[in-house]
Design an enzyme around this catalytic site. Structure first.
Site, PDB file in Angstrom:
ATOM      1  CG  HIS A   1      17.791  28.839 -10.875  1.00  0.00           C
ATOM      2  ND1 HIS A   1      17.274  29.279  -9.692  1.00  0.00           N
ATOM      3  CD2 HIS A   1      18.992  28.273 -10.559  1.00  0.00           C
ATOM      4  CE1 HIS A   1      18.111  28.991  -8.698  1.00  0.00           C
ATOM      5  NE2 HIS A   1      19.158  28.369  -9.203  1.00  0.00           N
TER       6      HIS A   1
ATOM      7  CE  LYS B   1      18.021  25.262  -6.463  1.00  0.00           C
ATOM      8  NZ  LYS B   1      19.465  24.970  -6.724  1.00  0.00           N
TER       9      LYS B   1
ATOM     10  CG  ASP C   1      21.234  22.294  -9.146  1.00  0.00           C
ATOM     11  OD1 ASP C   1      21.022  22.717  -7.995  1.00  0.00           O
ATOM     12  OD2 ASP C   1      22.240  22.600  -9.803  1.00  0.00           O
TER      13      ASP C   1
ATOM     14  CD  GLU D   1      26.084  26.281 -13.519  1.00  0.00           C
ATOM     15  OE1 GLU D   1      26.581  26.893 -12.566  1.00  0.00           O
ATOM     16  OE2 GLU D   1      25.331  25.314 -13.388  1.00  0.00           O
TER      17      GLU D   1
ATOM     18  CE  LYS E   1      26.029  22.357 -11.727  1.00  0.00           C
ATOM     19  NZ  LYS E   1      26.313  23.637 -11.073  1.00  0.00           N
TER      20      LYS E   1
ATOM     21  CE  LYS F   1      21.437  34.719 -11.261  1.00  0.00           C
ATOM     22  NZ  LYS F   1      22.841  34.680 -11.646  1.00  0.00           N
TER      23      LYS F   1
HETATM   24  P1  NDP Z   1      26.010  21.978   1.971  1.00  0.00           P
HETATM   25  O1  NDP Z   1      26.076  20.550   1.586  1.00  0.00           O
HETATM   26  O2  NDP Z   1      27.268  22.767   1.906  1.00  0.00           O
HETATM   27  O3  NDP Z   1      25.382  21.979   3.444  1.00  0.00           O
HETATM   28  C1  NDP Z   1      25.050  23.097   4.195  1.00  0.00           C
HETATM   29  C2  NDP Z   1      25.159  22.823   5.671  1.00  0.00           C
HETATM   30  O4  NDP Z   1      24.042  22.120   6.183  1.00  0.00           O
HETATM   31  C3  NDP Z   1      26.344  21.969   6.057  1.00  0.00           C
HETATM   32  O5  NDP Z   1      27.489  22.766   6.091  1.00  0.00           O
HETATM   33  C4  NDP Z   1      25.936  21.441   7.417  1.00  0.00           C
HETATM   34  O6  NDP Z   1      26.469  22.270   8.410  1.00  0.00           O
HETATM   35  C5  NDP Z   1      24.423  21.626   7.464  1.00  0.00           C
HETATM   36  N1  NDP Z   1      23.742  20.388   7.813  1.00  0.00           N
HETATM   37  C6  NDP Z   1      22.916  20.267   8.842  1.00  0.00           C
HETATM   38  N2  NDP Z   1      22.434  19.037   8.935  1.00  0.00           N
HETATM   39  C7  NDP Z   1      22.953  18.325   7.939  1.00  0.00           C
HETATM   40  C8  NDP Z   1      22.819  16.978   7.518  1.00  0.00           C
HETATM   41  N3  NDP Z   1      22.033  16.105   8.158  1.00  0.00           N
HETATM   42  N4  NDP Z   1      23.504  16.610   6.429  1.00  0.00           N
HETATM   43  C9  NDP Z   1      24.309  17.479   5.780  1.00  0.00           C
HETATM   44  N5  NDP Z   1      24.469  18.751   6.158  1.00  0.00           N
HETATM   45  C10 NDP Z   1      23.786  19.184   7.221  1.00  0.00           C
HETATM   46  O7  NDP Z   1      24.851  22.652   1.138  1.00  0.00           O
HETATM   47  P2  NDP Z   1      24.799  24.019   0.361  1.00  0.00           P
HETATM   48  O8  NDP Z   1      25.305  25.102   1.241  1.00  0.00           O
HETATM   49  O9  NDP Z   1      25.429  23.831  -0.974  1.00  0.00           O
HETATM   50  O10 NDP Z   1      23.238  24.157   0.102  1.00  0.00           O
HETATM   51  C11 NDP Z   1      22.341  24.506   1.125  1.00  0.00           C
HETATM   52  C12 NDP Z   1      21.001  24.832   0.484  1.00  0.00           C
HETATM   53  O11 NDP Z   1      21.175  25.923  -0.388  1.00  0.00           O
HETATM   54  C13 NDP Z   1      20.431  23.696  -0.372  1.00  0.00           C
HETATM   55  O12 NDP Z   1      19.036  23.717  -0.244  1.00  0.00           O
HETATM   56  C14 NDP Z   1      20.805  24.080  -1.800  1.00  0.00           C
HETATM   57  O13 NDP Z   1      19.893  23.596  -2.734  1.00  0.00           O
HETATM   58  C15 NDP Z   1      20.712  25.588  -1.696  1.00  0.00           C
HETATM   59  N6  NDP Z   1      21.519  26.284  -2.709  1.00  0.00           N
HETATM   60  C16 NDP Z   1      22.872  26.096  -2.756  1.00  0.00           C
HETATM   61  C17 NDP Z   1      23.617  26.773  -3.709  1.00  0.00           C
HETATM   62  C18 NDP Z   1      25.090  26.623  -3.778  1.00  0.00           C
HETATM   63  O14 NDP Z   1      25.678  27.181  -4.725  1.00  0.00           O
HETATM   64  N7  NDP Z   1      25.723  25.906  -2.852  1.00  0.00           N
HETATM   65  C19 NDP Z   1      22.991  27.707  -4.679  1.00  0.00           C
HETATM   66  C20 NDP Z   1      21.565  27.851  -4.509  1.00  0.00           C
HETATM   67  C21 NDP Z   1      20.877  27.151  -3.553  1.00  0.00           C
HETATM   68  P3  NDP Z   1      26.685  21.779   9.898  1.00  0.00           P
HETATM   69  O15 NDP Z   1      26.967  20.318   9.843  1.00  0.00           O
HETATM   70  O16 NDP Z   1      27.833  22.556  10.446  1.00  0.00           O
HETATM   71  O17 NDP Z   1      25.417  22.130  10.579  1.00  0.00           O
HETATM   72  C1  BG6 Z   2      22.253  27.057  -8.025  1.00  0.00           C
HETATM   73  C2  BG6 Z   2      22.574  25.643  -8.403  1.00  0.00           C
HETATM   74  O1  BG6 Z   2      20.922  27.155  -7.617  1.00  0.00           O
HETATM   75  O2  BG6 Z   2      22.480  27.907  -9.141  1.00  0.00           O
HETATM   76  C3  BG6 Z   2      23.994  25.534  -8.904  1.00  0.00           C
HETATM   77  O3  BG6 Z   2      22.407  24.808  -7.255  1.00  0.00           O
HETATM   78  C4  BG6 Z   2      24.260  26.519 -10.012  1.00  0.00           C
HETATM   79  O4  BG6 Z   2      24.259  24.220  -9.361  1.00  0.00           O
HETATM   80  C5  BG6 Z   2      23.830  27.914  -9.574  1.00  0.00           C
HETATM   81  O5  BG6 Z   2      25.652  26.512 -10.276  1.00  0.00           O
HETATM   82  C6  BG6 Z   2      23.954  28.899 -10.730  1.00  0.00           C
HETATM   83  O6  BG6 Z   2      23.715  30.181 -10.276  1.00  0.00           O
HETATM   84  P1  BG6 Z   2      24.323  31.434 -11.041  1.00  0.00           P
HETATM   85  O7  BG6 Z   2      23.807  32.611 -10.286  1.00  0.00           O
HETATM   86  O8  BG6 Z   2      25.819  31.283 -10.950  1.00  0.00           O
HETATM   87  O9  BG6 Z   2      23.840  31.367 -12.448  1.00  0.00           O
END
Ligand code: NDP
Ligand code: BG6
Length: 484
Positions: A252, A160, A247, A228, A338, A194
């Protein structure tokens, strides 16, 4: 879109074409293996699956970062140690034995050929392609998989938010459908994984106690809070491209509201459940911007990765209305944010007053209303706030809480990502979102995306801007969330 008040026809989903049970996967391909989600949630979830003996596949990371397979294993090891209490080192070793890495730029054809060779090396026929990457890359990765014919050898898990708004969600769906059939597209929303959120359904429909009062005749208002304590914590660049509404509100929160508001499904099958959710969003009015308050915590603009003078919201409060037979006239107050005072994911169902106050011999303030509090966060459980006789000679009442803590009563729950990864590997769509439901949620928040209005500052550790009170009607106030 912004001024539309009636629901457009939702995307046609031919449920007969959806096979909720796919063959079990033999490989997990993790795009974004170096990212925040992988570090904090996916490696710990894989650890738990390995620990319970449920993981039986190769896990192949794909990274643009200049990492070797050993770097990748070391990173996974570190992530697990940091996020799992008392992790068993032999389990981590066993998980690391499954890890392999494809390193390369997504734009290079060689990366995709390397991925294909890697899947061949692991004799994979059915892979799960998990897109833990920035949402802007979802279409590109799906197309690249197709370019080397890997789309026939697996299904995708799409993180998402699915799209940035109604139109882009439709567009993304079109792109994905040009490559994968609907039943190979797993739209993940970890709130659906969950146990406490699933319990909303069990609580409502496995008990006869609640259903008779679960409607506009007995319910005065519903409040849903997702607060949060943390700010954006190193995710400034991602967060600033989405804001609180994209977000968590669109996904959610609205998924939780669908479970609270829906009619009983015709059966336990996931298709019936999705049908009822789609009906909730068809009956819900798109957000009224006069009943929406957006806020931003003081200091957000100094977070790394956030653009200068950004107007992105870190808080949103909205009053929603559902024009259904069950809910017409009941205000649904929703707030997310947040850097607030306390962590909580909590629903408060406020019941109407009894027709007469009989027990008030000592006078004083009127008794509080009955409340049903559903705690969906870490301290999940339920509390009924009821009235009971005050000790002493008078016939008076006072509030008592009848409380159940689910972890104490039922044991510890599994983590959402552990369950959802397992579902994706097993091929079960049960806890994933259907496209028409996702489109329904975007239709609700679209006015806020088009014209969200002024952004109000608030201090860290508060309950958001005081302007959030302006969306309350009928002399309502925000109920404090349960103490942790
Ligand atoms: P990050 O910003 O940490 O990025 C994830 C990875 O994507 C990077 O480590 C990078 O790895 C890769 N990547 C590949 N191409 C690109 C580019 N062009 N620009 C930037 N990064 C790139 O994101 P998150 O892990 O936080 O989130 C990933 C997904 O998960 C999103 O859709 C987010 O909405 C979802 N999500 C995240 C949550 C969280 O708590 N973080 C919770 C719920 C959902 P590399 O460069 O090594 O390939
Ligand atoms: C993620 C959001 O989807 O959910 C975050 O990108 C948020 O910003 C998180 O903190 C909250 O999840 P949980 O399970 O900790 O309530």
């Amino acid at each position: 879109m912004s001024n539309e008040t009636t629901a457009p026809p939702l995307a046609h989903v031919d449920t007969a074409q959806i096979n909720p049970h796919q063959p079990t996967a033999d490989a997990l391909v993790l795009f974004g293996a170096t990212g925040d989600l992988a570090k904090r949630k996916l490696f710990p979830a894989l650890y738990h699956l390995q620990h319970s003996g449920s993981l039986d596949v190769a896990v192949i990371g794909v990274a643009r970062s200049d990492w070797s397979a050993d770097d990748f294993r070391a990173h996974a090891r570190e992530s697990i140690k940091n996020h799992v209490d008392n992790a068993d080192l032999s389990v981590i070793d066993a998980l690391c034995d499954r890890l392999d890495l494809v390193q390369g730029n997504y734009a290079d054809e060689s990366t995709w050929n390397d991925l294909k060779s890697m899947l061949d090396k692991h004799d994979s026929e059915v892979a799960v392609y998990y897109m833990a990457i920035p949402p802007s890359l979802f279409p590109m990765v799906a197309e690249k998989l197709a370019s080397v014919d890997l789309h026939h050898r697996g299904r995708i898990v799409v993180e998402k938010p699915f799209g940035r708004d109604y139109a882009s969600a439709v567009e993304l769906n079109k792109t994905l459908h040009s490559i994968f059939p609907e039943d190979h597209i797993f739209r993940i929303d970890h709130y659906l994984g969950k146990e406490a959120v699933e319990d909303v359904l069990v609580f409502r429909f496995a008990n006869t106690l609640l259903e008779p009062v679960w409607n506009r005749n007995y319910v005065r208002s519903v409040q849903v809070t997702m607060s949060e304590e943390i700010g954006v914590e190193g995710r400034g660049s991602f967060y600033d491209s989405v804001g609180a509404i994209r977000d968590v509100f669109q996904n959610h929160l609205l998924q939780v509201i669908a479970l609270l508001a829906m009619e009983p499904p015709a059966g336990a099958d996931s298709g019936f459940l999705q049908d009822e959710k789609a009906k909730v969003f068809a009956a819900m009015r798109p957000m009224d911007c006069n009943a929406l308050v957006r806020g931003q915590y003081v200091g957000y603009r100094d977070e790394p990765g956030v653009t200068d003078g950004t107007e992105v919201e870190t808080f949103a409060a909205a009053r929603l209305e559902i024009d259904s037979w069950r809910w017409a006239g009941v205000p649904w107050y929703v707030r997310v944010g947040k850097a607030l005072e306390q962590d909580a994911t909590e629903v408060v169902i406020e019941l109407r007053d009894p027709p007469r106050m009989l027990f008030d011999e000592a006078g004083g303030p009127p008794p509080g209303r009955n409340l049903i509090r559903l705690r969906l966060g870490k301290n999940d459980g339920v509390t009924f706030a009821l009235q009971a006789k005050t000790p002493g000679p008078n016939m008076d009442s006072e509030e008592i809480d009848v409380n159940v803590d689910f972890a104490a009563a039922l044991g510890e729950r599994q983590d959402a990502y552990e369950r959802l990864l397992d579902d994706a590997l097993q091929g079960s769509l049960r806890r994933f979102a259907r496209q028409d439901v996702v489109e329904g949620t975007w239709r609700i928040v679209q006015p806020a995306l088009d014209n969200g209005g002024t952004i109000h500052p608030y201090f860290r550790g508060s309950w958001g801007p005081t302007e959030a009170d302006s969306i309350l009607v009928n002399d309502d106030t925000w109920y404090p969330v349960s103490p942790t």
